[in-house]
Write a protein that holds these residues in place. Structure first.
Motif, PDB file in Angstrom:
ATOM      1  N   ASN A   1       0.747  -1.272   0.015  1.00 17.42           N
ATOM      2  CA  ASN A   1      -0.024   0.368  -0.112  1.00 17.42           C
ATOM      3  C   ASN A   1       0.918   1.180  -0.064  1.00 17.42           C
ATOM      4  O   ASN A   1       0.499   2.336  -0.484  1.00 17.42           O
ATOM      5  N   GLU A   2       2.008   1.014   0.580  1.00 15.99           N
ATOM      6  CA  GLU A   2       2.925   2.618   0.684  1.00 15.99           C
ATOM      7  C   GLU A   2       3.467   2.680  -0.682  1.00 15.99           C
ATOM      8  O   GLU A   2       3.828   3.909  -0.768  1.00 15.99           O
ATOM      9  N   ASN A   3       3.447   1.875  -1.789  1.00 18.55           N
ATOM     10  CA  ASN A   3       3.945   2.394  -3.227  1.00 18.55           C
ATOM     11  C   ASN A   3       2.545   2.088  -3.998  1.00 18.55           C
ATOM     12  O   ASN A   3       2.768   2.373  -5.261  1.00 18.55           O
ATOM     13  N   ASN A   4       1.372   2.194  -3.398  1.00 12.23           N
ATOM     14  CA  ASN A   4       0.101   2.519  -4.189  1.00 12.23           C
ATOM     15  C   ASN A   4      -0.005   1.230  -4.978  1.00 12.23           C
ATOM     16  O   ASN A   4      -0.699   1.290  -6.067  1.00 12.23           O
ATOM     17  N   HIS A   5       0.323   0.096  -4.505  1.00 14.03           N
ATOM     18  CA  HIS A   5       0.075  -1.462  -5.155  1.00 14.03           C
ATOM     19  C   HIS A   5      -0.892  -2.181  -4.424  1.00 14.03           C
ATOM     20  O   HIS A   5      -0.869  -3.419  -5.042  1.00 14.03           O
ATOM     21  N   GLY A   6      -1.380  -1.782  -3.307  1.00 13.61           N
ATOM     22  CA  GLY A   6      -2.083  -2.866  -2.446  1.00 13.61           C
ATOM     23  C   GLY A   6      -3.467  -2.693  -3.037  1.00 13.61           C
ATOM     24  O   GLY A   6      -4.092  -2.202  -4.006  1.00 13.61           O
ATOM     25  N   MET A   7      -4.271  -3.667  -2.243  1.00 10.46           N
ATOM     26  CA  MET A   7      -5.707  -3.712  -2.461  1.00 10.46           C
ATOM     27  C   MET A   7      -6.400  -2.470  -2.551  1.00 10.46           C
ATOM     28  O   MET A   7      -7.449  -2.294  -3.414  1.00 10.46           O
ATOM     29  N   ILE A   8      -6.306  -1.591  -1.463  1.00 12.36           N
ATOM     30  CA  ILE A   8      -7.285  -0.403  -1.438  1.00 12.36           C
ATOM     31  C   ILE A   8      -7.139   0.417  -2.433  1.00 12.36           C
ATOM     32  O   ILE A   8      -7.836   0.785  -3.158  1.00 12.36           O
TER      33      ILE A   8
ATOM     34  N   GLN B   1       1.518  -5.673 -13.100  1.00 12.54           N
ATOM     35  CA  GLN B   1       2.334  -5.160 -14.058  1.00 12.54           C
ATOM     36  C   GLN B   1       3.843  -6.104 -13.938  1.00 12.54           C
ATOM     37  O   GLN B   1       4.615  -6.169 -14.927  1.00 12.54           O
ATOM     38  N   ALA B   2       3.804  -6.421 -12.427  1.00 14.33           N
ATOM     39  CA  ALA B   2       5.354  -6.738 -12.282  1.00 14.33           C
ATOM     40  C   ALA B   2       4.902  -7.794 -10.909  1.00 14.33           C
ATOM     41  O   ALA B   2       4.167  -7.613 -10.495  1.00 14.33           O
ATOM     42  N   TYR B   3       6.028  -8.718 -10.961  1.00 13.30           N
ATOM     43  CA  TYR B   3       5.858  -9.576  -9.902  1.00 13.30           C
ATOM     44  C   TYR B   3       5.613  -8.837  -8.367  1.00 13.30           C
ATOM     45  O   TYR B   3       4.913  -9.296  -7.303  1.00 13.30           O
ATOM     46  N   ASP B   4       6.501  -7.960  -8.123  1.00 14.04           N
ATOM     47  CA  ASP B   4       6.488  -7.135  -7.026  1.00 14.04           C
ATOM     48  C   ASP B   4       5.542  -6.051  -6.770  1.00 14.04           C
ATOM     49  O   ASP B   4       5.406  -5.722  -5.817  1.00 14.04           O
ATOM     50  N   ARG B   5       4.518  -6.235  -7.786  1.00 17.42           N
ATOM     51  CA  ARG B   5       3.117  -5.404  -7.397  1.00 17.42           C
ATOM     52  C   ARG B   5       2.028  -6.183  -7.299  1.00 17.42           C
ATOM     53  O   ARG B   5       1.013  -5.546  -7.117  1.00 17.42           O
ATOM     54  N   ARG B   6       2.171  -7.675  -7.054  1.00 19.43           N
ATOM     55  CA  ARG B   6       1.142  -8.490  -6.799  1.00 19.43           C
ATOM     56  C   ARG B   6       0.659  -8.088  -5.316  1.00 19.43           C
ATOM     57  O   ARG B   6       1.473  -8.220  -4.396  1.00 19.43           O
ATOM     58  N   TRP B   7      -0.622  -8.284  -4.927  1.00 16.80           N
ATOM     59  CA  TRP B   7      -0.967  -8.239  -3.627  1.00 16.80           C
ATOM     60  C   TRP B   7      -1.754  -9.478  -3.181  1.00 16.80           C
ATOM     61  O   TRP B   7      -2.246  -9.649  -2.021  1.00 16.80           O
ATOM     62  N   SER B   8      -1.585 -10.412  -4.027  1.00 18.76           N
ATOM     63  CA  SER B   8      -2.077 -11.967  -3.670  1.00 18.76           C
ATOM     64  C   SER B   8      -1.632 -12.693  -5.118  1.00 18.76           C
ATOM     65  O   SER B   8      -0.933 -12.083  -5.958  1.00 18.76           O
ATOM     66  N   ASP B   9      -1.519 -13.989  -4.612  1.00 14.86           N
ATOM     67  CA  ASP B   9      -1.234 -14.925  -5.629  1.00 14.86           C
ATOM     68  C   ASP B   9      -2.243 -15.131  -7.003  1.00 14.86           C
ATOM     69  O   ASP B   9      -1.965 -15.500  -7.867  1.00 14.86           O
ATOM     70  N   HIS B  10      -3.343 -14.407  -6.617  1.00 17.25           N
ATOM     71  CA  HIS B  10      -4.408 -14.553  -7.713  1.00 17.25           C
ATOM     72  C   HIS B  10      -4.617 -13.025  -7.945  1.00 17.25           C
ATOM     73  O   HIS B  10      -4.364 -12.001  -7.502  1.00 17.25           O
ATOM     74  N   ALA B  11      -5.124 -13.013  -9.357  1.00 20.65           N
ATOM     75  CA  ALA B  11      -5.070 -11.567  -9.884  1.00 20.65           C
ATOM     76  C   ALA B  11      -6.758 -11.415  -9.956  1.00 20.65           C
ATOM     77  O   ALA B  11      -7.334 -12.322 -10.155  1.00 20.65           O
TER      78      ALA B  11
END
Length: 282
Positions: free
Chosen positions: A25-32, A265-275
């Protein structure tokens, strides 16, 4: 683009609501941030892995912004759990499908909404993952649990379809229906999620009238996948599974205009193992 008369229903296995909200979330890539950007009308969540109070705390910013949460907790702490986030309040909520064994397991939740000018039932499903039947007692237990779930849930789906209601059942089905739905299908023919009886069960649902709207819209292509292992290079190589999908009653399926997978867009931007997987209805 979702027009005023259309609506979007998204499904995602969040792999733990607290982790999904906290992660990146701190990098604006989380669920919220994702939720605020995508704004589905209904979000069907699986593997919430929290009681309702904990989930509400994790989702406080979304609830403060006007989202509504419905939950079906698991009776085993930290396991399973399904939830529905919606931009408007549901008119009715029902937990389970009449199963003595599974209704307290946090695996099925349905709610009615006024969407696109009619009442639509949206249901979140987390089907047991199961196991291949080996000599290991734990594998046997998981295998038989999944068989019991399928045996009970299949007739319930038949009754739903016969009701004539407008229904979307989406979630983590933990079954890849055919070879297009799993990258390494040859290597998984004896693994849970691609066993013959599981695939036949999905075929029976489709033969009865349920529509896999993503397959209908994407046609005869591999994927698009929505689950990739955290391990190795599965995500980077798109070595995934299509086990997250929407089964839709026929009349409503005819209104489906688009489906898509919200692949990070990239592995390190995933917030779950599901999209997240979205179906839009017009």
């Amino acid at each position: 683009m979702v027009t005023p008369s259309s609506f979007a229903i998204t499904t995602v296995n969040v792999n733990g609501i607290r982790a999904a909200v906290k992660q990146r979330n701190e990098n604006n890539h989380g669920m919220i941030p994702w939720l605020s950007s995508e704004l589905p009308d209904v979000l069907l969540m699986q593997e919430v892995r929290a009681d309702e109070a904990t989930a509400r705390k994790a989702l406080a910013s979304a609830l403060d912004a006007g989202w509504h949460l419905s939950m079906a907790e698991s009776d085993v702490k930290g396991r399973s759990g399904v939830g529905i986030l919606s931009r408007t309040a549901p008119t009715a909520v029902r937990i389970g499908f009449g199963s003595d064994e599974f209704d307290t397991a946090g695996r099925y939740l349905e709610a009615d909404f006024e969407l696109g000018g009619e009442t639509v039932t949206a249901a979140s499903l987390y089907l047991p993952s199961g196991a291949a039947r080996t000599e290991n007692p734990k594998d046997v237990e998981k295998y038989e649990e999944k068989v019991r779930f399928l045996d009970e849930f299949g007739p319930y789906l038949d009754r739903l379809l016969a009701s004539g209601r407008q229904i979307v059942i989406a979630g983590d089905w933990n079954i890849a229906h055919d070879e297009r739905d799993i990258k390494n299908w040859k290597g998984n023919r004896k693994n849970s999620g691609f066993l013959p009886h599981e695939r036949d069960w999905v075929s029976a649902r489709l033969d009865s009238g349920w529509v896999d709207v993503a397959r209908e819209h994407h046609g005869d292509v591999d994927g698009p996948y929505a689950w990739w292992s955290w391990r190795g290079k599965a995500f980077d190589n798109d070595a995934g599974w299509r086990i997250d999908y929407h089964l839709v009653s026929p009349a409503l399926a005819g209104r489906a205009t688009r489906t898509h997978v919200g692949r990070a867009q990239a592995y390190d931007r995933r917030w779950s193992d599901h999209a997240p997987v979205t179906a839009v209805f017009g």
